[in-house]
Structure formats: C-alpha cells, structure tokens
Design a protein around this motif. Structure first.
Motif, PDB file in Angstrom:
ATOM      1  N   ILE A 138       0.829  -1.204   0.000  1.00  0.00           N
ATOM      2  CA  ILE A 138       0.000   0.000   0.000  1.00  0.00           C
ATOM      3  C   ILE A 138       0.866   1.257   0.000  1.00  0.00           C
ATOM      4  O   ILE A 138       0.554   2.246  -0.670  1.00  0.00           O
ATOM      5  CB  ILE A 138      -0.958  -0.023   1.201  1.00  0.00           C
ATOM      6  N   GLY A 139       1.963   1.200   0.733  1.00  0.00           N
ATOM      7  CA  GLY A 139       2.822   2.367   0.848  1.00  0.00           C
ATOM      8  C   GLY A 139       3.366   2.851  -0.485  1.00  0.00           C
ATOM      9  O   GLY A 139       3.366   4.058  -0.758  1.00  0.00           O
ATOM     10  N   TYR A 140       3.817   1.944  -1.332  1.00  0.00           N
ATOM     11  CA  TYR A 140       4.363   2.352  -2.628  1.00  0.00           C
ATOM     12  C   TYR A 140       3.305   3.061  -3.469  1.00  0.00           C
ATOM     13  O   TYR A 140       3.596   4.032  -4.170  1.00  0.00           O
ATOM     14  CB  TYR A 140       4.910   1.140  -3.374  1.00  0.00           C
ATOM     15  N   GLY A 141       2.079   2.590  -3.391  1.00  0.00           N
ATOM     16  CA  GLY A 141       1.002   3.244  -4.124  1.00  0.00           C
ATOM     17  C   GLY A 141       0.728   4.637  -3.597  1.00  0.00           C
ATOM     18  O   GLY A 141       0.561   5.592  -4.367  1.00  0.00           O
ATOM     19  N   GLU A 142       0.685   4.777  -2.270  1.00  0.00           N
ATOM     20  CA  GLU A 142       0.452   6.087  -1.672  1.00  0.00           C
ATOM     21  C   GLU A 142       1.608   7.043  -1.960  1.00  0.00           C
ATOM     22  O   GLU A 142       1.409   8.238  -2.211  1.00  0.00           O
ATOM     23  CB  GLU A 142       0.244   5.962  -0.164  1.00  0.00           C
ATOM     24  N   ILE A 143       2.814   6.520  -1.914  1.00  0.00           N
ATOM     25  CA  ILE A 143       3.990   7.352  -2.179  1.00  0.00           C
ATOM     26  C   ILE A 143       3.956   7.900  -3.605  1.00  0.00           C
ATOM     27  O   ILE A 143       4.217   9.086  -3.835  1.00  0.00           O
ATOM     28  CB  ILE A 143       5.279   6.547  -1.929  1.00  0.00           C
ATOM     29  N   ALA A 144       3.614   7.066  -4.563  1.00  0.00           N
ATOM     30  CA  ALA A 144       3.572   7.508  -5.958  1.00  0.00           C
ATOM     31  C   ALA A 144       2.514   8.588  -6.156  1.00  0.00           C
ATOM     32  O   ALA A 144       2.747   9.579  -6.870  1.00  0.00           O
ATOM     33  CB  ALA A 144       3.300   6.322  -6.875  1.00  0.00           C
ATOM     34  N   VAL A 145       1.350   8.426  -5.525  1.00  0.00           N
ATOM     35  CA  VAL A 145       0.295   9.446  -5.621  1.00  0.00           C
ATOM     36  C   VAL A 145       0.747  10.734  -4.938  1.00  0.00           C
ATOM     37  O   VAL A 145       0.509  11.843  -5.453  1.00  0.00           O
ATOM     38  CB  VAL A 145      -1.012   8.917  -4.997  1.00  0.00           C
ATOM     39  N   TRP A 146       1.403  10.617  -3.783  1.00  0.00           N
ATOM     40  CA  TRP A 146       1.924  11.790  -3.082  1.00  0.00           C
ATOM     41  C   TRP A 146       2.947  12.526  -3.943  1.00  0.00           C
ATOM     42  O   TRP A 146       2.916  13.765  -4.043  1.00  0.00           O
ATOM     43  CB  TRP A 146       2.544  11.369  -1.756  1.00  0.00           C
ATOM     44  N   ILE A 147       3.849  11.777  -4.575  1.00  0.00           N
ATOM     45  CA  ILE A 147       4.855  12.393  -5.447  1.00  0.00           C
ATOM     46  C   ILE A 147       4.179  13.201  -6.548  1.00  0.00           C
ATOM     47  O   ILE A 147       4.559  14.339  -6.836  1.00  0.00           O
ATOM     48  CB  ILE A 147       5.777  11.316  -6.050  1.00  0.00           C
ATOM     49  N   ARG A 148       3.175  12.622  -7.168  1.00  0.00           N
ATOM     50  CA  ARG A 148       2.458  13.304  -8.250  1.00  0.00           C
ATOM     51  C   ARG A 148       1.823  14.607  -7.775  1.00  0.00           C
ATOM     52  O   ARG A 148       1.656  15.537  -8.562  1.00  0.00           O
ATOM     53  CB  ARG A 148       1.367  12.397  -8.813  1.00  0.00           C
ATOM     54  N   SER A 149       1.455  14.686  -6.517  1.00  0.00           N
ATOM     55  CA  SER A 149       0.739  15.859  -6.010  1.00  0.00           C
ATOM     56  C   SER A 149       1.669  16.988  -5.585  1.00  0.00           C
ATOM     57  O   SER A 149       1.200  18.093  -5.295  1.00  0.00           O
ATOM     58  CB  SER A 149      -0.141  15.455  -4.823  1.00  0.00           C
ATOM     59  N   GLN A 150       2.980  16.728  -5.527  1.00  0.00           N
ATOM     60  CA  GLN A 150       3.908  17.730  -5.022  1.00  0.00           C
ATOM     61  C   GLN A 150       4.323  18.718  -6.104  1.00  0.00           C
ATOM     62  O   GLN A 150       4.699  18.310  -7.207  1.00  0.00           O
ATOM     63  CB  GLN A 150       5.160  17.051  -4.455  1.00  0.00           C
ATOM     64  N   PRO A 151       4.262  20.022  -5.802  1.00  0.00           N
ATOM     65  CA  PRO A 151       4.667  21.020  -6.801  1.00  0.00           C
ATOM     66  C   PRO A 151       6.139  20.924  -7.176  1.00  0.00           C
ATOM     67  O   PRO A 151       6.534  21.366  -8.259  1.00  0.00           O
ATOM     68  CB  PRO A 151       4.346  22.355  -6.109  1.00  0.00           C
ATOM     69  N   SER A 152       6.954  20.359  -6.306  1.00  0.00           N
ATOM     70  CA  SER A 152       8.387  20.239  -6.582  1.00  0.00           C
ATOM     71  C   SER A 152       8.723  19.043  -7.468  1.00  0.00           C
ATOM     72  O   SER A 152       9.877  18.895  -7.916  1.00  0.00           O
ATOM     73  CB  SER A 152       9.167  20.122  -5.270  1.00  0.00           C
ATOM     74  N   THR A 153       7.747  18.168  -7.734  1.00  0.00           N
ATOM     75  CA  THR A 153       8.003  16.982  -8.552  1.00  0.00           C
ATOM     76  C   THR A 153       8.324  17.390  -9.988  1.00  0.00           C
ATOM     77  O   THR A 153       7.639  18.218 -10.578  1.00  0.00           O
ATOM     78  CB  THR A 153       6.793  16.035  -8.533  1.00  0.00           C
ATOM     79  N   ARG A 154       9.381  16.791 -10.514  1.00  0.00           N
ATOM     80  CA  ARG A 154       9.785  17.071 -11.895  1.00  0.00           C
ATOM     81  C   ARG A 154       9.439  15.860 -12.758  1.00  0.00           C
ATOM     82  O   ARG A 154       9.865  14.735 -12.460  1.00  0.00           O
ATOM     83  CB  ARG A 154      11.288  17.351 -11.958  1.00  0.00           C
TER      84      ARG A 154
END
Length: 220
Positions: A138-154
């Motif tokens: 579950i964590g990997y899925g949540e982490i990927a969604v969190w990454i997508r939501s961050q303005p700093s994500t490139r």
C-alpha cells in the motif's frame, strides 16, 4: 468514520510520514537522487522480491479457505512469473546485468525487513502477514500518488519518471485498492487488543521500510 487501515496509519502517523516522505522519496520526485543510490536500491529490491515471493508462499500456507489460497497463489505467481522478469529488465536498462544481481549479498536493511515480514507471518496468522506487508504494497502506491501531487516533482527529464508512473498507474493502484479492501474487511472484525498488536506490527514494518530507503542513500 476512518477505515481500520486509516486507524493503523493514524496511530503510527510519525513513522508513516517518515517513510512516505523520506528524503530518498523526495529526491526521487525532483530527480536529484544520485544514480548510484537508485542503482543500489534497484539491486536490493531484486533480492527483496525473492523474499516477497517466499512471503506469498507463506500466505498460501497460512490461508484458511480456498479464496485466500488462490489470492496468495496468484500473488506468488505474479512475482515469480512476471515481476521478477520485469525487474531484471529494468535493472539491465540501468546498467545492472542479471549476473550481477544473482551474486549480490543482502544488505542489512533488506534482511531486516524481509525477515521481519516472514517472522510476523510465521509467528502470527495471515492477517499479521498482510499487515507486515502493507507498508510495501500500500505504501508504494500512496507514495507515488503523493509524489504526483507535489509542486516540486519534476516530470520532464526526471530519470525516475518511469518508476513513479509504474506505481501511480492504474494497474498498481488497482492492486492497492484490492489489498485495502481485504485488510479493512478483516481488521474490522478484530477487537481492540488485537488491533493494538497489529498496530505494533505495522509500526515496526513501516520503520524497516524507511530504513530500506535510507539504505539507498547510504549505499550500505
């Protein structure tokens, strides 16, 4: 009212956030993670998958009915017949040949988490095993969604964009929802004392998963 799994997360909010928002994850998101760290992580993740397959084999053994046996067997087959092959191919694209993977020694972080999961399953029941696996599944899925939501994500030019998309994609997110449904259905049936013991399993497994990220940064 929060789901039982959300209760586990809330009771271990500090550990969960430290894992999901680890410096390794942040650097992965903005593309600044050193390539040596990612290669080291990928190599150890190959060894992790082998132990993950053993965990699903244990899940088959710990199952009490045919539907649970089938679930464990399908997960085992998915890792052995598909995921390990895909991971080997992904490692090769990063310059890590299969011959090198086969000769690797497990890091202390790999040993710690994978053996903890297996011990949780051996000493407990199928629910203990699933709770110990939850920070990964579950964590990997949540982490990927969190990454997508961050303005700093490139996204453009990020060498790790494929990794992010793999776990944020529909296929993996469907797996996460299926695991959440399974966990919530069973966690809703346990009493408070049992829930507290499972919370301890979840806390310790989450800490060990965070150590797996740190291993990548430390090259240890």
């Amino acid at each position: 009212m929060p789901s039982p799994f959300e209760r586990l997360k809330a009771e271990n909010a500090v550990e969960w956030r430290s894992y999901c928002e680890h410096r390794f994850v942040r650097q992965l998101a903005d593309g600044t993670l050193p390539e040596a760290s990612f290669r080291h992580y990928l190599s150890q993740d190959y060894l992790f998958l082998i132990q993950f397959a053993r965990a699903w084999g244990l899940a088959v053994y710990k199952s009490r009915d045919l539907s649970e046996i089938r679930q464990g067997l399908e997960s085992l087959k998915a890792i052995v017949d598909v995921e390990i092959g895909l991971h080997v191919g992904y490692c090769a694209a990063w310059g890590i040949p299969e011959t090198e993977l086969a000769g690797l020694a497990e890091s202390r972080a790999t040993l710690a988490y994978t053996r903890y999961v297996l011990d949780a399953g051996m000493s407990g029941d199928l629910l203990d095993l699933h709770v110990a696996l939850a920070p990964c599944i579950i964590g990997y899925g949540e982490i990927a969604v969190w990454i997508r939501s961050q303005p700093s994500t490139r996204v453009a030019g990020n060498p790790y964009a494929d990794w992010i998309e793999m776990y944020a994609g529909d296929g993996y997110q469907a797996l996460v929802r299926s695991e959440l449904d399974w966990l919530n259905a069973r966690l809703s049936q346990v009493d408070d004392a049992r829930m507290q013991r499972l919370s301890t399993v979840f806390r310790d497994a989450t800490r060990l998963e965070a150590d797996f990220w740190q291993m990548g940064l430390d090259l240890s």
